[in-house]
Design an enzyme around this catalytic site. Structure first.
Site, short mmCIF file in Angstrom:
data_model
loop_
_atom_site.label_atom_id
_atom_site.label_comp_id
_atom_site.label_asym_id
_atom_site.label_seq_id
_atom_site.Cartn_x
_atom_site.Cartn_y
_atom_site.Cartn_z
N GLY A 16 9.34 83.53 33.57
CA GLY A 16 9.48 85.12 33.84
C GLY A 16 8.32 85.83 33.13
N ASN A 111 10.47 78.20 27.09
CA ASN A 111 11.12 76.83 26.87
C ASN A 111 10.70 75.86 27.74
OD1 ASN A 111 13.17 79.06 25.88
ND2 ASN A 111 13.61 77.46 24.35
N THR A 139 8.00 84.95 25.91
CA THR A 139 9.31 85.09 26.53
C THR A 139 10.04 86.26 25.98
OG1 THR A 139 11.75 84.23 26.80
CG2 THR A 139 10.54 83.43 25.11
N ASP A 141 12.94 86.70 26.13
CA ASP A 141 14.22 86.08 25.91
C ASP A 141 14.22 86.00 24.05
OD1 ASP A 141 15.93 86.27 28.20
OD2 ASP A 141 15.25 84.16 28.57
N MET A 186 18.31 92.19 30.53
CA MET A 186 18.15 90.63 30.41
C MET A 186 18.76 90.06 29.27
SD MET A 186 14.69 90.87 32.41
CE MET A 186 14.40 90.76 34.36
N GLY A 187 18.84 88.60 29.42
CA GLY A 187 19.36 87.83 28.33
C GLY A 187 20.17 86.84 28.88
N ARG A 188 19.70 85.68 29.34
CA ARG A 188 20.67 84.61 29.75
C ARG A 188 21.71 84.07 28.96
NH1 ARG A 188 16.55 82.19 33.83
NH2 ARG A 188 15.94 81.15 31.83
N ARG A 298 11.18 94.45 31.87
CA ARG A 298 10.26 93.60 31.19
C ARG A 298 8.53 93.65 31.60
NH1 ARG A 298 11.91 88.10 34.45
NH2 ARG A 298 11.05 88.32 36.23
#
Lengths: 407, 407
Positions: A16, A111, A139, A141, A186-188, A298
């Protein structure tokens, strides 16, 4: 002194996009171009996916003025990818490196990209091709281990924190009409971005009032009770939720089954915020609406963190220095120095320890009730957003004699 | 010279909030405080709805430093409302004005607020209470007639134009994976905000590629054909849609029936962007995602237009000057001066001609295909966003010999 490998450096971007991933790219390219011992500085279009199709560009031919502007251009200028390696890909990549005389590979990503880099380093060693590999963390994240934080996070946190203030003032003004707002960020699997929404809050009255993250099971009844209580206390409620929240049984809130599954097996679902708006309106009789800034959050350069931009550039430069020093199969890390003033230096950590490990919000960053962040989180994250937020004002609202209070 | 009425001025804010409605408020308050002939400067909390509950504050007691910061604070600092007048309300408001010695009423808002102001002026005249009423234009919808544009529009257009560039670069980088993005922006009956998304586009490659507005019937088959064609031409597609688009039969795209209806009879529906993402993925096999910045788009001070902020302040000041000159039952208008350089002066127009009239995008601002804006629109709207957008860069991407092209 480690022997210098004679050859070129190739850099790619993966995963992303962020507001600052091009700062890292420019850090890599500018540093690499300053090392005359390198035979060239190449770029892979669309990461390993484009590389497998032979898509390579010569970054040494880019104008310096382009690189300068690119440090303040969001997204991935080389193009990005989400590509899961298939049988034979690693061997093909090593052949391609050999053909183009590539001895240094720098991959900017999260990752999944760290995993790809690590497997590439192993494959080259197996084949007996001298290749040095380095990962540059990227990231929003903020879920890579060993690094204090990830480039990209400070900027999305700044956007989300400021936008939550903005949207909160809107809800405050319209509280008699639209008293509940749910902002989906966001934030899976990790709630770092949602947590960041609290960074501009200065008073109890300010948004956000409630935050729900993927680290904790989401209980709809407790959520409704939280909203009702906050509405009574403040008169309006701004809730921030991560794009993925799950109930105690592991079921996603807002969607039963994914409408799309990507090549890493990540599913894409309906919006939990849209779902929760309906639940609030139905169960509490309070009108609710939602904002879902999506990829805008983002990508915003206007609200990027200056600290994040500088650190993203730094980790790019350091990857090149480390790789030329002889380190390989590592990722650059940001190391926070002790002391009252925020300062980060860099280090590196073996990719074998990074790949596919997710750093989630630790328990000490989440309130006991599981619906907000702690002062410890604010202390951790405040330096990352790079300075004060806009100095908004509220009226004192001195009541006129004979006028009513309590509205 | 018109006779000066001895009494106080009361100001209120109404309707959806904007980034600059507080600039107008400060314009009103600062101008009013400079007129010593006024007996006081009051504020209504939450517009006429709060007023009916007797919620009045003394704005003369606010610190000048608060007012200064308020010029750069989004939302409505007095609180806003969406309130449809009921039987007896007008008489009650006039009584309240009499009790608080209010002779000047300034209402900052859009169409509905202009209607309320006009009815209040008529009611006061009927009752025989000397009251002067002025409306200050405010609406991100840009749909008030007679004024060149509405304060609030330049700022949301700036946010949407910049964010469309940001989100577009994201889609460009991820085009092999997520080739279609749909951005849903505000605009219930008029497509001014969606049209504004084109203001930062510099090349064919830049987003947006397609724009769909409420002024034209939406044809799903033609939309799919447009997306497929653009995908072939550019490699990715960014579509901007207004929150309300209807098919040829008047049916809303994305929702059959509202999940909420407000007191003006405005319905609230499911997201058309979420719906269209599913349609694109299902019919074209192209993965699509959506961004819905929601209230963030109208509240962003970081991306507010400096021109809009100044004009919002100006129309507030001018409302006070006009009302003290004796004009009443009017709205301030912005009048664009002829000539090559952008400049607006102010005028006013009777509320009777304004109330409940909507100015929609004229035909000359929409392309023949109905899926984009024309150069005439860009010429009209460019000065309103107040300056250049961020100077983003793209790499030249010089292919390496032996590498493949066409990705």
């Amino acid at each position: 002194m480690t022997e210098l490998l004679r050859g070129k450096l190739l850099v790619g971007q993966s995963g992303g996009c962020t507001a600052v991933i091009n700062s890292s790219l420019v850090g890599v390219v500018e540093e690499a171009l300053s090392h005359k011992e390198l035979q060239g500085v190449l770029g892979a279009l669309h990461g390993v996916q484009g590389l497998l199709q032979g898509q390579i560009v010569d970054l040494g031919r880019e104008a310096r003025s382009t690189l300068k502007r690119l440090r303040r251009t969001p997204s991935a200028a080389l193009g990005s990818c989400r590509y899961k390696l298939e049988e034979g890909d690693l061997e093909q990549l090593v052949q391609l490196f050999r053909r183009h005389d590539v001895r240094y590979f720098v991959y900017i990503g999260g990752n999944d990209s760290a995993d790809t880099s690590h497997r590439l380093a192993l494959a080259a060693a197996d084949i007996g091709y001298d290749l040095r590999v380095f990962a540059v963390p990227k990231t929003i994240d903020n879920d890579l281990p060993f690094t204090d934080h990830c480039p990209g996070y400070g900027s999305i946190a700044r956007f989300v924190a400021q936008s939550t203030q903005d949207a909160g003032l809107d809800t405050e003004a319209m509280k008699q009409y639209d008293p509940v707002k749910i902002i989906e960020v966001m934030g899976r699997n990790a709630g770092w971005v949602a947590a960041g929404s609290a960074l501009a809050k200065k008073s109890e009255q300010d948004a956000p009032h409630l935050i729900y993250v993927p680290e904790l099971p989401f209980d709809e009844q407790r959520f409704l009770e939280d909203v009702r209580r906050m509405h009574q206390a403040v008169g309006y409620v701004v809730v921030v939720v991560s794009e993925t929240i799950r109930d105690g049984k592991g079921q996603r809130v807002g969607g039963e089954s994914p409408y799309f599954v990507d090549s890493f097996g990540h599913g894409y679902y309906e919006s939990p915020a849209a779902h929760l708006c309906k639940v609030v309106t139905r169960e509490l009789g309070l009108r609710a609406r939602f904002d879902k800034p999506g990829t805008i959050q983002r990508m915003s350069m206007a609200l990027a963190s200056p600290v994040d931009l500088d650190e993203a550039y730094l980790v790019g430069k350091m990857a090149v220095r480390y790789i030329l020093e002889g380190r390989s199969d590592h990722m650059v890390t940001l190391l926070r120095e002790p002391g009252p003033d925020y300062r980060c230096t860099t280090g590196s950590v073996p990719l074998a320890e990074i790949a596919n490990v997710e750093k989630r919000l630790p328990a000490e960053f989440l309130s006991a009730e599981g619906n907000f962040v702690t002062p410890a989180f604010l202390e951790y994250a405040t330096p990352l957003v790079g300075g004060a937020f806009l100095p908004y004002a509220r009226l004192e609202k001195h009541r006129v004699t004979g006028s009513v209070t309590g509205l």
